[in-house]
Design a protein around this motif. Structure first.
Motif, PDB file in Angstrom:
ATOM      1  N   UNK A   1      23.705 -13.600 -34.029  1.00 52.61           N
ATOM      2  CA  UNK A   1      22.509 -13.937 -32.957  1.00 52.61           C
ATOM      3  C   UNK A   1      21.250 -12.841 -33.343  1.00 52.61           C
ATOM      4  N   UNK A   2      21.255 -12.433 -34.619  1.00 55.36           N
ATOM      5  CA  UNK A   2      20.084 -11.611 -34.686  1.00 55.36           C
ATOM      6  C   UNK A   2      19.269 -12.153 -35.849  1.00 55.36           C
ATOM      7  N   UNK A   3      19.083 -13.090 -36.356  1.00 56.58           N
ATOM      8  CA  UNK A   3      18.271 -13.701 -37.327  1.00 56.58           C
ATOM      9  C   UNK A   3      16.978 -13.504 -37.105  1.00 56.58           C
ATOM     10  N   UNK A   4      16.400 -13.765 -35.686  1.00 58.79           N
ATOM     11  CA  UNK A   4      14.892 -13.567 -35.393  1.00 58.79           C
ATOM     12  C   UNK A   4      14.517 -12.221 -35.813  1.00 58.79           C
ATOM     13  N   UNK A   5      15.289 -11.198 -36.029  1.00 64.32           N
ATOM     14  CA  UNK A   5      14.568  -9.625 -36.243  1.00 64.32           C
ATOM     15  C   UNK A   5      14.202  -9.957 -37.740  1.00 64.32           C
ATOM     16  N   UNK A   6      14.904 -10.619 -38.542  1.00 65.01           N
ATOM     17  CA  UNK A   6      14.360 -10.784 -40.166  1.00 65.01           C
ATOM     18  C   UNK A   6      13.331 -11.802 -40.009  1.00 65.01           C
ATOM     19  N   UNK A   7      13.233 -12.782 -39.293  1.00 70.06           N
ATOM     20  CA  UNK A   7      12.239 -13.831 -39.235  1.00 70.06           C
ATOM     21  C   UNK A   7      11.057 -13.260 -39.022  1.00 70.06           C
ATOM     22  N   UNK A   8      11.010 -12.598 -37.800  1.00 66.37           N
ATOM     23  CA  UNK A   8       9.920 -11.845 -37.586  1.00 66.37           C
ATOM     24  C   UNK A   8       9.320 -10.540 -38.403  1.00 66.37           C
TER      25      UNK A   8
END
Length: 355
Positions: free
Chosen positions: A32-39
């Motif tokens: 559940x950490x993909x949004x770090x990379x997306x941001x």
């Protein structure tokens, strides 16, 4: 600066890193950490900084090794199985004394497990998690604001001691939204990176980044130097919160991250029934805040209760800190199940003899 904005935890990590001067992000998607990379993929290229989605977690951590070796601030993020894949590279980075920040937004395991929140990477984070004699500072935020602050602090600690630092939250903290403020931070007296492999810069010889020592005497000397550094970190960088502990406390809960917030609700329930329950919240998991136990050991009648989203990992450090002087109990949920205040309170009642 100074304005509160509503942000998802993972995105707040990215913005905190950008404002801390992070120049390079290398990562690979995993819930559940993909949004770090997306941001970071959206923001970093716009400001002339590097975002690269690596072909694997192994590639990402070795890119971090290269970027950190050149002296720039570098960040990678992943979740539990991905951190396992990065383990060899993390050990190389520690051996080469390179500063970087590693985010672990923990999910349930072992194996692929599930994508729900957990704290079952405690051993991996605090007991080295890879080969060789090394440790790294591990920060455990309990809110998104604290995550922002600790990500930025981790960059400073990494540079100060030339070490990798980990910021470890659970999947809930990565996915939830809270208001955060990005504060003006006072300038830190960070040593100049005269060791960096970034060209001659007036030197007679190139700097070389390496963790290979074929001579055992040389490797032992290097290891002892690392251990002296870790002792300095233990002296200077321990962080914790002591909450609601009085001289005659019935029981002290030990919990970190979002679990500690749930425990504060259980403490309120206990107070309503006349049971005095306090809390020790480690903010650094390594170095573990042993001094918090020295301060409270004579204030607890029934000892300590370690509450975790795991089958019992931090409880071992609680036992070591208590050192047989007071009983140490454990309550945990695992596999992505989150402890409930009511269940923690039932365990408290059982320990203090009211059940």
């Amino acid at each position: 600066m100074g304005e509160r904005v509503l942000m998802k935890g993972n995105e707040a990590i990215g913005e905190a890193a950008i404002q801390a001067g992070c120049q390079c992000f290398f990562g690979y998607p995993i819930t559940p950490q993909t949004e770090v990379a997306a941001y970071m993929s959206k923001k970093m290229p716009k400001i002339g900084r590097v975002f690269l989605q690596a072909e694997s977690e192994v590639a990402a951590i070795n890119m971090i090794y290269g970027a950190a070796g050149s002296g720039v601030r570098a960040l990678t993020s992943s979740s539990s199985p991905g951190i396992s894949l990065k383990a060899e590279g993390i050990s190389y980075i520690a051996g080469a004394e390179l500063p970087c920040v590693i985010i672990n937004i923990v999910r349930g395991g072992p194996g692929l497990g599930g994508i729900q929140p957990a704290q079952s990477d405690y051993f991996q984070a605090t007991k080295g998690g890879a080969h060789g004699d090394f440790s790294m500072p591990v920060f455990a935020p309990a809110s998104i604001q604290e995550m922002v602050d600790l990500v930025q602090d981790a960059f400073d600690v990494a540079d100060m001691y030339r070490t990798p630092c980990m910021v470890m939250g659970d999947g809930m903290l990565g996915q939830m939204m809270e208001p955060v403020e990005f504060k003006e931070r006072p300038a830190k007296n960070i040593p100049e990176k005269t060791w960096a492999a970034n060209g001659l810069k007036g030197r007679k010889k190139h700097n070389v980044i390496n963790s290979l020592y074929l001579d055992p005497e040389g490797l032992e000397k290097h290891n002892l130097k690392l251990q002296a550094k870790y002792e300095e970190i233990k002296k200077n960088e321990v962080r914790y919160e002591i909450y609601n502990v009085e001289e005659d406390t019935d029981l002290i809960i030990v919990a970190y991250g979002t679990t500690s917030r749930i425990c504060k609700n259980a403490i309120k329930m206990a107070k309503e029934q006349g049971i005095k329950v306090g809390l020790i919240r480690p903010i650094t998991l390594w170095p573990f805040p042993v001094e918090a136990f020295e301060k409270t050991i004579n204030s607890t009648k029934h000892g300590y209760l370690s509450v975790e989203m795991s089958c019992g990992q931090m409880v071992e450090d609680v036992r070591l800190a208590s050192n047989g002087r007071k009983p140490v109990h454990f309550y945990g949920r695992t596999g992505g199940m989150v402890p409930q205040p009511e269940d923690i309170f039932e365990k408290v009642k059982e320990i203090v003899g009211l059940k």
